[in-house]
Design an enzyme around this catalytic site. Structure first.
Site: not given
Length: 767
Positions: A162, A191, A268, A335, A426, A428, A478
């Site tokens: 990102r 990604d 991704h 995902e 996490y 983030d 992100e």
């Protein structure tokens, strides 16, 4: 003996006892420490020793000598006869990565079964010393330490897709990891947002897929997917050359850190598709002459029906394995939106040829095929817990991120597991506030929440526990574009997780950890590192005791006190001091703030609304189950008197892609004249208000009559808000109430446009 000399000896003895009782600032806390009297002073008469037959210890000696020189200017000799020595000894029987440290006034001896344990013994010594250049004496207290790690996988992940971070930032990250005895750097190199490593056979991966349109003023997920063949437009990004990657691997190895690269697949993969669109399912319709690429036009999956996809991946992995000697490679696997596979002729043909019943099994086929290739090269595969879908590859290790369910399932199948649930691993997510905090993706993982984590799920028996290799903290970027922001999100949560993964479970002590952490805060300041000073937001914990709603308040702040109000006003130094749980007997708004050294430290007071109403305490039955990820916090149901807040989805029940249908039993017929359902909208988190809410009443629980339906008047593009769907009507007597909230799809222009969204509900207020 003269009286003065006796007094002096007594003072020295008492001083030594006091030093023996002091809290050493070592993080993670060693398993066993016995303190003595006095100190070993590192000076110009000190040398580093190891037996000449144990040449593998020479890098350790050089590393320690360099550290000592940086903080003192002293140049310690290696294997030179001196009055005092720091000695490294290889000794069989010490647990892997463990060490024995013995400090006397004349020597420091570190024993271990390999250079790894020696390195960690050195780190414990270095944590006691100053962290920056000093003229002060380098004193190490006399002591004996017996220490070894609880888990063999003590990891930190960093996403550089990102936002790209240069090699100097990666080295700083590795230095922090090494200081806290963490031994695995999971490097998320690939990604949808960018390809970050040089692959010589496929130069367009770095010529094109490493760069994207610089639209940082727009939401991250716009900038993430905007690639352009015109290099004058795609200017944001970067990549590592193979020489730089090898340099980082060597740098990490010197610090006993294994670098595990992640090459994301099959989803991704928008960045790879931007460079080589022929690997996608529907490339022909998505690339015009301009070369523009937007993920919104194409699913970011490799085509599972195209053998060239597998040949490409094998070529990439072959170059990756030549750079990274790690036994493990991470292939992602998370995902995967399988829409493109459902609409792809080649993927459907593959399913038919391989006798696969659905796209989940096609994903399993994809993962198994990649694992077979890795195993043929004597490597092991790791994937996120979605690789369980459709059947787990034979030797795969599962990294459990969507809670612990995937890890539990894999361990019961006798597969190795790395626990990294998004709550609390996490980094983030917010760790304080969120008022006054730098922007985060959401969530709320405080230092204490990280410190309280137990990586062994209670659902596993003794035999299954052995498959839990350890745990890991993850930093997705992100919203993290700068080094200072990265440091802030990692520190001090990395230290907390390090103690979870290293120290014996029964030695953990939050208050003791907080005391030791203060020394590390000073070190961060001296090094110029940006860090979170702590969470000063008061935690409000409602509960029911003997059918009485009450509230406990808690602050993580060291030596913090709590002041609170119950009339909605802001707490001041003159407000009530919290000493015991507060009983809630009426509708009110409670606010609370943390006070340290007679100063209010909370950026904004924590607040919680409580409502007393006719349905309070009534049982609730849901037709569709609440998502296991959003079962709310505390005693919450629709009828507990505790209202959901905007902060991180707290006290809400969540439903994905399904309507909320709830039946409430009031216990007896009650005359009512209004019903309200609280709902939440959070655009970035795919949470939207329901399309409508229908209220029904019944006297027998079988026959229901509609009372009123309230349609949603709020624009779905409004970002964050709470909204009460209120039905007011003429009084009527009911014993049962049924509420149906219709779930919504993501609106036009949203990154998930047309896909199912989340529905968050809380308190059903009946008057």
């Amino acid at each position: 003996m003269p009286f003065k000399k006796i007094v002096l000896l007594l003072l020295l003895f008492v001083s030594g006892l006091m030093k023996g009782q002091q809290i050493l600032p070592i993080i993670p806390k060693p398993g066993d420490i016995k303190m003595g009297i006095g100190n070993f002073i590192i000076d110009e008469n000190t040398a580093i020793h190891y037996h000449k037959s144990q040449k593998e210890l020479n890098p350790n000696a050089i590393f320690l000598a360099s550290c000592i020189k940086n903080i003192s200017g002293l140049s310690l000799k290696i294997n030179k006869k001196t009055a005092k020595k720091i000695e490294f000894v290889i000794e069989k029987g010490v647990p892997d990565e463990g060490y024995k440290l013995k400090v006397s006034p004349n020597s420091i001896v570190i024993k271990a079964s390999s250079h790894k344990g020696i390195f960690y013994g050195m780190q414990s010594v270095l944590q006691i010393l100053p962290v920056v250049r000093t003229n002060a004496a380098l004193a190490v207290p006399v002591m004996e330490v017996n220490d070894y790690p609880r888990f063999k996988w003590r990891g930190m992940m960093l996403d550089v897709s990102r936002h790209f971070f240069g090699t100097e930032v990666i080295k700083e990250y590795l230095d922090l990891m090494a200081s806290y005895k963490m031994n695995v750097f999971h490097w998320h190199l690939v990604d949808g947002a960018g390809w970050r490593l040089e692959i010589k056979k496929y130069p367009k991966l770095t010529q094109q897929a490493a760069w994207r349109v610089d639209d940082l003023n727009k939401p991250w997920n716009w900038a993430e997917v905007a690639f352009n063949a015109d290099r004058n437009k795609s200017t944001y990004g970067g990549y590592y050359t193979q020489e730089q990657l090898k340099e980082i691997v060597a740098y990490a190895k010197a610090r006993n850190i294994t670098v595990v690269p992640e090459i994301e697949m099959p989803g991704h993969s928008e960045a790879a598709m931007a460079a080589y669109p022929e690997l996608s399912c529907n490339s022909a319709t998505n690339f015009g002459q301009s070369g523009d690429f937007f993920a919104s036009k194409m699913e970011g999956n490799y085509c599972a029906g195209n053998d060239n996809s597998f040949l490409f991946i094998q070529d990439v992995l072959t170059e990756v394995m030549a750079i990274f000697p790690s036994a493990y490679l991470h292939i992602g696997g998370d995902e995967v939106d399988k829409t493109s596979w459902k609409n792809c002729v080649r993927c459907q043909a593959r399913m038919k040829a391989e006798n696969l019943k659905d796209e989940n099994e096609l994903q399993s086929y994809f993962i198994r095929r990649i694992e077979k290739f890795l195993v043929s090269k004597n490597r092991k595969m790791i994937g996120w817990d979605e690789i369980l879908e459709g059947g787990l590859a034979p030797e795969a290790t599962v990294m459990s991120w969507r809670g612990e369910a995937g890890g539990i399932e894999a361990a019961k199948m006798k597969h190795n597991v790395i626990m990294t649930p998004n709550s609390p691993c996490y980094f983030d997510h917010y760790q304080a506030g969120p008022e006054g905090e730098p922007l985060a993706i959401g969530g709320f993982n405080t230092v204490k929440k990280v410190y309280d984590y137990e990586p062994i799920p209670k659902e596993l028996n003794k035999e299954e526990e052995q498959y839990v290799m350890g745990g890991q903290g993850n930093v997705w970027t992100e919203y993290i574009a700068t080094t200072k922001h990265l440091e802030y999100m990692v520190l001090p949560r990395m230290a907390a997780l390090a103690e979870v993964l290293w120290s014996p479970k029964d030695t953990k002590n939050w208050n003791d950890f907080k005391e030791r952490l203060q020394y590390h805060f000073r070190g961060y300041d001296q090094k110029g590192l940006n860090y979170s000073p702590g969470n000063f937001t008061v935690s409000i914990k409602p509960s029911f005791q003997n059918e009485q709603l009450q509230v406990a308040l808690f602050t993580e702040a060291l030596h913090g006190e709590i002041l609170y109000t119950t009339d909605g006003s802001e707490p001041t130094l003159q407000s009530l001091k919290y000493e015991q749980p507060i009983k809630i007997n009426s509708s009110l708004e409670l606010k609370a703030a943390t006070v340290v050294n007679n100063q209010i430290r909370s950026v904004q007071a924590a607040k919680q609304n409580f409502v007393m109403h006719k349905a309070m305490g009534s049982p609730v039955v849901y037709t569709n189950p609440v998502s296991e990820y959003y079962l709310a916090d505390g005693p919450n149901s629709l009828t507990d008197g505790v209202r959901g807040t905007n902060a991180n989805g707290k006290y809400w029940h969540g439903f994905f892609a399904k309507d909320m249908v709830a039946t409430i039993d009031l216990g007896k017929g009650k005359s009512i004249k209004s019903i309200a359902l609280g709902c939440l909208q959070n655009y970035n988190d795919w949470v939207f208000l329901p399309q409508s809410v229908k209220f029904e009443g019944s006297s027998n629980g079988t026959d229901y009559a509609e009372i009123k339906t309230v349609n949603n008047p709020i624009d779905a593009n409004l970002k964050n808000m709470k909204y009460d769907f209120v039905a007011a009507f003429n009084p009527q007597t009911v014993k049962y109430i049924r509420v149906t909230a219709k779930n919504s799809l993501c609106p036009l222009g949203h990154s998930g446009e047309g896909k199912s969204g989340w529905l968050f509900v809380d308190e059903l207020i009946v008057e």
